[in-house]
Design a protein around this motif. Structure first.
Motif, PDB file in Angstrom:
ATOM      1  N   LYS A  33       0.953  -1.064  -0.061  1.00 50.07           N
ATOM      2  CA  LYS A  33       0.003  -0.124  -0.009  1.00 50.07           C
ATOM      3  C   LYS A  33       0.947   1.231  -0.154  1.00 50.07           C
ATOM      4  O   LYS A  33       1.983   1.324   0.392  1.00 50.07           O
ATOM      5  CB  LYS A  33      -0.983   0.082   1.114  1.00 50.07           C
TER       6      LYS A  33
ATOM      7  N   GLN B 165      -0.399  10.207  -3.423  1.00 48.50           N
ATOM      8  CA  GLN B 165      -1.032   8.931  -3.225  1.00 48.50           C
ATOM      9  C   GLN B 165      -1.589   8.141  -4.160  1.00 48.50           C
ATOM     10  O   GLN B 165      -1.584   6.859  -4.280  1.00 48.50           O
ATOM     11  CB  GLN B 165      -1.938   9.189  -1.919  1.00 48.50           C
ATOM     12  N   GLU B 166      -2.534   9.017  -5.090  1.00 47.56           N
ATOM     13  CA  GLU B 166      -3.115   8.366  -6.083  1.00 47.56           C
ATOM     14  C   GLU B 166      -2.221   7.610  -7.100  1.00 47.56           C
ATOM     15  O   GLU B 166      -2.327   6.379  -7.566  1.00 47.56           O
ATOM     16  CB  GLU B 166      -3.992   9.609  -6.937  1.00 47.56           C
TER      17      GLU B 166
ATOM     18  N   ARG C 268      -0.709   4.272  -5.368  1.00 45.69           N
ATOM     19  CA  ARG C 268      -2.140   3.344  -5.239  1.00 45.69           C
ATOM     20  C   ARG C 268      -1.934   2.583  -6.446  1.00 45.69           C
ATOM     21  O   ARG C 268      -2.387   1.416  -6.447  1.00 45.69           O
ATOM     22  CB  ARG C 268      -3.304   3.982  -5.016  1.00 45.69           C
TER      23      ARG C 268
ATOM     24  N   THR D 170       0.147  -0.789  -6.259  1.00 51.17           N
ATOM     25  CA  THR D 170      -0.003  -1.711  -5.340  1.00 51.17           C
ATOM     26  C   THR D 170      -0.266  -2.868  -6.074  1.00 51.17           C
ATOM     27  O   THR D 170      -1.160  -3.012  -6.800  1.00 51.17           O
ATOM     28  CB  THR D 170      -1.448  -1.255  -4.319  1.00 51.17           C
TER      29      THR D 170
END
Length: 173
Positions: free
Chosen positions: A15, A74-75, A78, A81
């Motif tokens: 994550k 963060q996008e 992600r 991940t």
């Protein structure tokens, strides 16, 4: 284009960590730290893509927090991940004594007596006291072989082969 034969799997992206693009990286082999790697290779939609490392720090013995170049939110983090992480074989020291278990995945196992290829190492099971090579044999079957020093005759990192003196009948199991 990066070919699967030229890399080996060392872990998986977890994550995002924080909001500035950092991700957790769960690794089986810390080769990226031992050879001062500039980049890691991620498998995205079946394609191997290099990602350059900006920085990393170890969280524990199996996880590092990594920041890749151009991954700054963060996008974006992600999106990575779950991606498998690979390392280029060309940057690995070919000294057989220094190879990790992860680095020998893909090596061919050769029977010392007959000279025949027994199979290719698909994985290494080191979850018990007796480490095992999990092979896919030349006839398509799975075979477990003890990864014991007493059976290993030679490791040739350049030709990606391990010659073994296997007990008679082991390959017929």
């Amino acid at each position: 284009m990066i070919k699967k034969e030229s890399v080996y799997k060392i872990g998986k992206i977890g994550k995002p960590h924080g909001v500035d693009g950092e991700v957790s990286f769960h690794f089986d082999d810390d080769i990226f730290d031992r050879v001062d790697a500039d980049y890691l290779i991620l498998e995205i939609d079946g394609i191997l893509v290099p990602f350059f490392l900006d920085e990393y720090r170890f969280k524990n013995d199996e996880t590092a927090l990594v920041r890749f170049a151009d991954i700054d939110s963060q996008e974006r983090a992600r999106e990575l991940t779950g991606c498998d992480v690979y390392f280029p074989r060309e940057h690995v020291d070919t000294d057989a004594d220094q190879l990790s278990w992860a680095a020998i995945v893909g090596f061919k196992v050769v029977d010392d007596r007959s000279g025949a290829v027994v199979g290719e190492i698909e994985s290494v099971d080191d979850s018990t006291i007796n480490t095992l090579f999990c092979l896919l044999t030349t006839d398509g079957n799975e075979l477990l072989i003890p990864a014991s020093d007493e059976f290993i005759v030679e490791v040739d990192a350049e030709s990606h082969t391990i010659t073994m003196d296997l007990p008679e009948g082991l390959t017929e199991l």
